[in-house]
Structure formats: C-alpha cells, structure tokens
Enzyme design. Structure first.
Site, PDB file in Angstrom:
ATOM      1  N   TYR A   1       0.824  -4.278  11.928  1.00 18.37           N
ATOM      2  CA  TYR A   1       0.775  -2.844  11.605  1.00 18.37           C
ATOM      3  C   TYR A   1       1.653  -2.022  12.545  1.00 18.37           C
ATOM      4  CZ  TYR A   1      -2.766  -3.863   8.155  1.00 18.37           C
ATOM      5  OH  TYR A   1      -3.398  -4.353   7.047  1.00 18.37           O
TER       6      TYR A   1
ATOM      7  N   HIS B   1       0.829  -1.219   0.000  1.00 20.43           N
ATOM      8  CA  HIS B   1       0.000   0.000   0.000  1.00 20.43           C
ATOM      9  C   HIS B   1       0.867   1.275   0.000  1.00 20.43           C
ATOM     10  CE1 HIS B   1      -3.926  -2.035   0.855  1.00 20.43           C
ATOM     11  NE2 HIS B   1      -3.135  -2.933   1.396  1.00 20.43           N
TER      12      HIS B   1
ATOM     13  N   ASN C   1     -10.347  -2.743   2.467  1.00 18.43           N
ATOM     14  CA  ASN C   1     -10.040  -2.781   1.034  1.00 18.43           C
ATOM     15  C   ASN C   1     -11.317  -2.590   0.236  1.00 18.43           C
ATOM     16  OD1 ASN C   1      -7.278  -3.232   1.203  1.00 18.43           O
ATOM     17  ND2 ASN C   1      -7.441  -5.460   1.011  1.00 18.43           N
TER      18      ASN C   1
ATOM     19  N   HIS D   1      -3.910   1.055  12.009  1.00 21.43           N
ATOM     20  CA  HIS D   1      -3.619  -0.188  12.722  1.00 21.43           C
ATOM     21  C   HIS D   1      -4.948  -0.848  13.087  1.00 21.43           C
ATOM     22  CE1 HIS D   1      -1.948  -3.124  15.239  1.00 21.43           C
ATOM     23  NE2 HIS D   1      -1.575  -2.421  16.282  1.00 21.43           N
TER      24      HIS D   1
HETATM   25 FE1  HDE Z   1      -2.618  -4.818   5.338  1.00 24.72          FE
HETATM   26  N1  HDE Z   1      -0.801  -4.072   5.790  1.00 24.72           N
HETATM   27  N2  HDE Z   1      -2.018  -6.669   5.898  1.00 24.72           N
HETATM   28  N3  HDE Z   1      -4.395  -5.638   4.731  1.00 24.72           N
HETATM   29  N4  HDE Z   1      -3.236  -3.044   4.742  1.00 24.72           N
HETATM   30  C1  HDE Z   1      -0.414  -2.800   5.654  1.00 24.72           C
HETATM   31  O1  HDE Z   1       0.741  -1.571   7.298  1.00 24.72           O
HETATM   32  C2  HDE Z   1      -0.909  -6.935   6.602  1.00 24.72           C
HETATM   33  C3  HDE Z   1      -4.777  -6.935   4.836  1.00 24.72           C
HETATM   34  C4  HDE Z   1      -4.488  -2.691   4.328  1.00 24.72           C
HETATM   35  O2  HDE Z   1      -3.169   3.488   3.955  1.00 24.72           O
HETATM   36  C5  HDE Z   1       0.921  -2.524   6.270  1.00 24.72           C
HETATM   37  O3  HDE Z   1       1.277   0.578   7.791  1.00 24.72           O
HETATM   38  C6  HDE Z   1      -0.872  -8.318   6.973  1.00 24.72           C
HETATM   39  C7  HDE Z   1      -6.177  -7.085   4.610  1.00 24.72           C
HETATM   40  C8  HDE Z   1      -4.536  -1.296   3.983  1.00 24.72           C
HETATM   41  O4  HDE Z   1      -1.570   3.289   5.446  1.00 24.72           O
HETATM   42  C9  HDE Z   1       1.307  -3.867   6.892  1.00 24.72           C
HETATM   43  C10 HDE Z   1      -2.002  -8.867   6.440  1.00 24.72           C
HETATM   44  C11 HDE Z   1      -6.635  -5.822   4.369  1.00 24.72           C
HETATM   45  C12 HDE Z   1      -3.254  -0.817   4.221  1.00 24.72           C
HETATM   46  C13 HDE Z   1       0.132  -4.745   6.515  1.00 24.72           C
HETATM   47  C14 HDE Z   1      -2.709  -7.834   5.772  1.00 24.72           C
HETATM   48  C15 HDE Z   1      -5.521  -4.932   4.435  1.00 24.72           C
HETATM   49  C16 HDE Z   1      -2.471  -1.919   4.699  1.00 24.72           C
HETATM   50  C17 HDE Z   1       1.922  -1.866   5.352  1.00 24.72           C
HETATM   51  C18 HDE Z   1      -2.462 -10.311   6.510  1.00 24.72           C
HETATM   52  C19 HDE Z   1      -8.075  -5.389   4.044  1.00 24.72           C
HETATM   53  C20 HDE Z   1      -2.754   0.579   3.976  1.00 24.72           C
HETATM   54  C21 HDE Z   1       2.154  -0.491   5.867  1.00 24.72           C
HETATM   55  C22 HDE Z   1      -2.504 -10.854   7.809  1.00 24.72           C
HETATM   56  C23 HDE Z   1      -9.006  -5.632   5.103  1.00 24.72           C
HETATM   57  C24 HDE Z   1      -3.003   1.470   5.142  1.00 24.72           C
HETATM   58  C25 HDE Z   1       1.359  -0.397   7.061  1.00 24.72           C
HETATM   59  C26 HDE Z   1      -2.541   2.869   4.825  1.00 24.72           C
HETATM   60  C27 HDE Z   1      -1.130  -1.830   5.078  1.00 24.72           C
HETATM   61  C28 HDE Z   1       0.070  -6.026   6.906  1.00 24.72           C
HETATM   62  C29 HDE Z   1      -3.913  -8.073   5.070  1.00 24.72           C
HETATM   63  C30 HDE Z   1      -5.651  -3.532   4.203  1.00 24.72           C
HETATM   64  C31 HDE Z   1       2.639  -4.438   6.496  1.00 24.72           C
HETATM   65  C32 HDE Z   1       0.223  -8.990   7.760  1.00 24.72           C
HETATM   66  C33 HDE Z   1      -6.999  -8.394   4.677  1.00 24.72           C
HETATM   67  C34 HDE Z   1      -5.729  -0.521   3.455  1.00 24.72           C
HETATM   68  O5  HDE Z   1       1.408  -3.794   8.283  1.00 24.72           O
END
Ligand code: HDE
Length: 721
Positions: free
Chosen positions: A369, A82, A155, A346
C-alpha cells in the site's frame, strides 16, 4: 464552523474533530475574487490575451498559461485496483470499554466519537466504470484516533482469492481487461480470469462468494465488511489474543438480482455512489456495528483450518461475533478528488493495542500500500494531504521530498542529537508507543506453504451448504453466466470439475448450461474437522442472506406511479405510511412537474417514465384514480415498470383502480384483489392489492411488511430471471 453549518451539522464531530483540523484547508469560494495561484487578481477569464481581436494569442498571458497547465496536470494515476470508489465522513463510537482485550485508545471510552473517513469501492473496474458489476466491494475505514491513524482496509467478502501476496499481481492481471484487447471492462466473465482460477484450487472458497449475491450488493449501506486477516488485540498488560474484525450493517445485508444489476450498469452506472450520497444528504446515515471474534492464543490450532489462512472464515457459530461499537456515516465529502481520490489507506497504519499476525497475505499488503501510494500520490509527503493527516501530532525527522508542506525549524534532523536536546524523543509502551508484539519466530528460510493451508474445499462447501435455495439458484446462474462467457472449452471443463468437488449437483447444473460434460460425482468427504476432532461446523446460518435483517423499510425508495386524476386520498394515505416508517416515496409520472389528483390537489412528479425505471427503486405503488391509471397504461412504460419490478421480485402495491394496471401486466400466478374469488385486500408473493379504500391502513401495513422482506424469491418459480 461554517462548513458544518452548510452541511446541516455533523453530530458527534465537534471540538476535537477532523473537520476542525481540516478547516484551514477547506476553501469556500463564496464571495471571493478570482486570482491566479500567486494571488494576482484577474480581470477576465473568458478571452485569451491577443494581438488584435482576430490576432494570435500571446505567450505573455500568464493567466492563460497557468490555467491550461494546471488543467493539463489534473489527472493522477488511478488506483491499480479499487479505482472506482465513493467516500463518506463519519464517526465511530465504542459501546463499552474493550480494555480487557486491547489498549487501543479509540476502543476505551463510550463517550468518545472517533472521526472516520470511509471509502467503498469495486476492485476491478477503472475509475469511470459502472457501480453494479459483479465484483468484490472494498470497505476501507480510516480512524483518526488520538494515537494516530488506524486503517481497517477490508472487503465485503470475508476471504480472499489467494493465500500468499506473491500471487496478487497474477490474480489481478487475470481479472483485469485482457492485455491485448483491453476487454472486458469491470468484469470477471472472461477467459483469463477463469483460466487462472481453474488452476488455483486455493481460490475455490472465494469464488463461491464472488458468484453469490454478495457480489452484487443493493447498496454500500447494506453490505457487511470484513478485515479478512486474523489480527491481534493486545491489552495494556501485553496479553495478545487473535481477533477477526467485521462490519455489520444495521439495515441488513441485501443484494440486487443479476438482471437488475446489469440494467443499472447502463441506466445509472453511478447507482451506488448516488445511493450513498443521497442517503447521507437525506439524513439516512448509514450505520454499521463493529464486530469482533476474539480467540485466545491457546486456541490457535483448535480449528479445522489455519487462522493465518485468508481463504478461511471463523464460522460465527464457532466463535460468536460480539458487537462492540458503531460506525455512522453522516457527511459527504466536499471535494471528491481532494478526499475520496487522495485518501491513502494502508494496512500497516496501526495503533498500539492492535497488531499483525503472520498471515502471508497481510505481510505483502503491509508492503504494497505504501509503495503504490508513493507512485499514485507523487512522492513521500502524501501523509500531509489533509484527508490523510492524523489528528495525533506528528514529529519526526523525515524531510524534503516532492511537495513538502512542513517547514521544520532547527538543524538537528537526526537522532541521536544533542543540538535539539535529543528531540523528538522516543516513547515506551507505557507512554503510548507502538511496540511490536514479541512473537516467538522459528523456521527455515524457504519458499513454503504450510500444510495447514491445503484444504481448499471444506469451507467452499460450508458456504454452499449454508445458502438458501434461492441463493443457490442465483449462484448456479452466476456460474453459468461467467463461464458461459469463457470461449476456451478446457477452462470451462476445469471449472465445472472444481465446482463438482464442492458439490456434485452444482457442477452438474453449471455444466449442462455451458456445453461441457458433467464432472464425475464427488463423494461428500467429511470436513477435516470431523476427521481430526478439531472445531468445525457443517453449515453456518450466518452465511446466508436469508437470515439477515428483514424488519425495516428505513431509507427504501418506493416509486409511486401516478398521473393526473390519481386518487388523492389513496396516494396521501400510503405515502404517509411509507414515510412514517422511514421509507421515501417518489412520484413517477408520464412527465415531470405538477400533477393533480381527483380532488384537485397537486403533487410534484419528481421523475418521469423516461428518466426512471423500476430498477432504481425498492418497490412500486400504484394508487387508484381511473384517469391516472388509463394515462399510465397508455404509455406501455408503466406496465413495463410493474413487470420489471415483478421480475426482480420486489414488493408491488396497488389500490382501487390501480389494481387494473397490475391486471394488464402478466403477473403470472399472482392473486389480485377483486379478481374472481379474491377478497378486498390480497397479499400474494409480495404483491399487495386493495379494492376497497376503507382498508388503506391494513393495506399500508401489509405493503410495508412486503417491502421489508426486500425480495420475494417465491416468484422466481414463475418469473425467468
Ligand atoms: Fe488491496 N490493494 N491488496 N486488498 N485493497 C489496494 O492500494 C493489495 C487485499 C483493499 O479505498 C491498493 O492504495 C495486495 C485484501 C481495499 O483506497 C494496493 C493484496 C483486501 C483497497 C493493494 C491485496 C484488500 C485496496 C491499490 C494481496 C481485503 C482500496 C491502491 C497481498 C481485506 C482502498 C491502493 C481505497 C487497495 C494491494 C489484497 C482490500 C495495490 C498486494 C485481502 C479496500 O496497494
């Protein structure tokens, strides 16, 4: 509130607002004097301090060293996923009290506007990648509630690739540029992604969404958002219910066509960011309703899927989405880095009245997060960055660390203490504390996946069966494109076999375009629900974008192709009708600047055929005026403009001589006004033409109707997309 005034005001964000709380940190440089970071005024910032005009630069120049050093340290690591995002401020307001279901303060009082900051994003690409790639879009919302920050990190697709967060590094490594060659950028169309997916049956439902038009949205303003996981609502009495959270855009859910999205990635890689920014500046404030699907705890096992499985939706036909409030985005950030880049969402930022379930994807997110933000934002004090600060008071004994902003007084930084009178004191549920829902847990410690998570096809098929014919066609083409870019034949074979499990025709139609044998036809097995008596549906109309809002042209951009000599009466009448309906007309001409109509009146051409293409607009209108139409036709680019709009199934209108420009382009099989046998006003497959200027009112009405349809897929039979 100088800032509010500058941005034209922010209705709803008043006395107790985020702007107020951030105000001391916002800086307006107007009328100020240049200084160093230490406050020393500077006499010149154009020449470094030298020994003689042509001599060496001196180390003594502290202003030079500070300026260059700060510049050298400007970049922070981009988000691991993202990375490419766009933010906006706004507010949320609940329609009626939700006290029956949740005690969350921001969901109680319809008169209260809770400030929010939203960040939309793509997942795969780097910070500088194109906006319109095929990808999932992030839709993350920070609610600055009186009880602390609640982050809904969602999402635009309601399911996910994997069921357990332990697979997240694998799916991301597979989809990101391949590690040896660092290509492709911001694209899933390559071997490693499809290699992984072809070996991961649990991703089947998600890839159906990713291959669908949902993954190429027309605008952040026109896409849904989903919390994905099942959460809990807990009321003041401690009663818990399951809840799925949705964002429903009031403009409807609309997409680009693939060819258009690809062209935009080159011609305007910032398309979505620009669209969001411009819309807010124009006063077209994006609006989304918060929807909830509430499920009683007794119904936990009533469905033919597991509520804890993030690869499943709860079909709206089984549990209706109740719209409980509205999010309005009404203010652009002042500073991209300070706000959009530094904001840290987060999933574990949660308030009393909302709680987690045991979704194993969610639990890993709740770890990930905070962990990633410690690295990205350089230490544990990032919650003190203005955009991340809660409005609720913060009192605890966290101390020190890089960039500590607080100066805590006293010496009792521990609990229990007597030296500080036992402060800060803990609270209770009754006095506003978050108290974890007392869920009974029993199990063997083991690396396990529940059997109730193991049906990966039923909902993928539900999605496919719910699509309209054009959406199915687009999905097939998307799969042909994505898999057509996969060099390893075995991966292509494995993938068509999987698609064939979802639907035999789908597998066959993809296979025949990518040089592999069609998979053996799969029997249409009934869904598990039918077999087990659990609640299920065979099709879900809510999943098809065909059934979205199609009664508004609000905020749509219409290109008006005109040059000197245009029919002033026609242009004025149609432009007025478009604008009265909330659309925006922009004159595109052979050059920028003032052009004159057939009555000598002047209009401003804001765009030229050099800088604007039809992909940047929702529709095209060509007014008459022989000289204007001849000048346009002579460029060839105007004809291409119309042709492309036609190919992308957009509404096209022409009046008077303007119809001639359409006749000179190969709009196959479309009836035009004045053509043999056609009447004065003709509307055919979204092409609306009028020969007789007396009919401008019905013409405008018909053109508006055609634009509101968004796209005219019936053209795809004649246009190759
Ligand atoms: Fe994320 N995701 N994600 N994700 N995600 C990040 O956090 C992660 C998942 C989503 O505009 C990271 O600060 C794991 C689902 C958005 O700043 C990180 C898993 C959904 C954003 C991370 C998921 C999301 C992130 C990268 C599986 C939809 C952007 C930078 C267990 C419900 C937020 C950060 C923004 C961002 C990890 C799965 C949505 C690495 C480990 C499911 C919208 O922490």
């Amino acid at each position: 509130m100088a800032e509010q005034g500058k941005k034209g005001g922010s209705p709803g964000i008043s006395a107790h607002s985020k702007i107020d709380s951030l105000e001391p940190h916002r800086e307006d440089l107007t009328g100020t004097v240049l200084s160093t970071d230490q406050g020393i005024r500077i006499d010149s910032t154009d020449d470094s301090l030298k020994a003689g005009a042509r001599g060496p630069t001196l180390l003594e120049d502290f202003h030079l060293r500070e300026k260059i050093t700060h510049f050298d340290h400007e970049r922070i690591p981009e988000r691991v996923v993202h990375a490419r995002g766009s933010g906006a401020h706004g507010y949320f307001q609940v329609y009626e009290s939700m006290a029956e279901y949740t005690r969350a303060a921001f969901l109680q009082d319809p008169s209260v506007r809770t400030p929010v900051f939203v960040r939309f994003s793509t997942v795969v690409g780097s910070r500088g990648s194109a906006d319109t790639v095929r990808d999932v879009r992030g839709f993350a919302t920070k609610f600055y509630t009186p009880e602390g920050n609640f982050d809904l990190v969602g999402n635009n697709i309601p399911v996910f690739f994997i069921q357990d967060g332990i697979k997240f590094p694998d799916v991301i490594h597979a989809i990101k540029p391949e590690p040896d060659r660092e290509i492709p950028q911001a694209s899933s169309a390559h071997d490693t992604f499809w290699d992984f997916i072809s070996l991961m049956p649990e991703s089947t439902h998600m890839i159906m969404w990713v291959l669908s038009d949902r993954a190429i949205p027309r605008s952040f303003r026109m896409m849904e958002g989903f919390g994905v996981h099942t959460f809990r609502f807990v009321n003041a009495q401690g009663k818990s219910r399951f809840v799925k959270l949705h964002w429903k855009p009031l403009l409807g859910v609309h997409s680009h066509v693939w060819d258009e999205a690809q062209e935009l990635a080159g011609r305007d890689p910032d398309y979505h960011r620009r669209d969001l920014w411009d819309a807010i500046e124009r006063g077209d404030h994006p609006e989304y309703e918060l929807g909830v699907q509430i499920i009683e705890e007794e119904d936990e096992f009533a469905f033919d899927f597991d509520l804890l499985d993030a690869t499943k939706i709860v079909p709206e036909e089984l549990v209706p989405v109740r719209r409980i409030g509205k999010l309005t985005l009404n203010r652009n950030p002042d500073n991209f880095f300070a706000e959009t880049e530094q904001v840290a969402f987060h999933t574990a930022n949660i308030v009393p009245g909302i709680d987690f379930t045991d979704d194993p994807l969610l639990h890993v997110r709740n770890f990930s997060y905070l962990d990633t933000q410690l690295l990205r934002l350089g230490g544990p004090n990032f919650p003190q960055i203005p955009i991340n600060r809660p409005l609720a008071p913060v009192h605890n004994q966290n101390q020190d660390g890089f960039m500590q902003q607080r100066i805590k007084q006293g010496r009792a930084h521990y609990l229990p203490n007597s030296l500080a009178g036992g402060c800060p004191m803990t609270a209770s549920w009754e006095s506003g504390a978050f108290v974890h829902h007392a869920e009974r847990v029993l199990g063997l410690k083991a690396r396990l996946r529940s059997d109730t998570f193991k049906d990966h096809i039923t909902q993928a098929r539900l999605f496919w069966n719910s699509l309209s014919a054009p959406e199915k066609k687009h999905l097939i083409r998307a799969a042909r494109f994505e898999l057509g870019k996969v060099a390893t034949r075995e991966i292509r074979e494995r993938m068509v076999a999987r698609l064939g499990e979802v639907d035999a025709d789908l597998g066959r139609l993809v296979a025949e375009a990518i040089g592999v044998a069609a998979p053996a036809g799969q029997p249409q097995v009934p869904s598990k629900g039918t077999a087990t008596g659990k609640r299920s549906v065979g099709a879900s109309p809510a999943l098809s974008m065909e059934n979205t809002v199609k009664d508004t042209v609000k905020s749509r951009l219409v290109a008006v192709l005109a040059a000197d000599g245009f029919s002033a009466a026609e242009l004025a009448a149609v432009k007025a009708a478009l604008e009265a309906a909330g659309a925006h007309a922009q004159v595109v001409s052979t050059r920028l600047g003032t052009i004159h109509g057939d009555d000598g009146s002047a209009v401003e051409a804001e765009r030229s055929l050099l800088t604007a293409r039809s992909v940047m607009f929702d529709a095209v209108y060509v007014p008459g005026g022989r000289a204007s139409v001849e000048a346009l036709a002579a460029t060839g680019e105007a004809v291409q403009f119309v042709n492309e709009a036609f190919k992308h199934c957009k509404a096209i209108g022409a009046t008077g001589d303007g119809v001639a420009l359409l006749s000179s382009s190969p709009l196959q099989g479309v009836a035009l006004a004045g053509a043999s046998g056609a009447g004065p006003l003709v509307s055919d497959k979204g092409v609306v033409t009028l020969r007789d200027p007396a009919g401008l009112v019905p013409f405008s009405h018909e053109l508006l109707r055609a634009i509101a349809q968004h796209r005219h897929w019936d053209r795809e039979d004649v246009a190759q997309i």
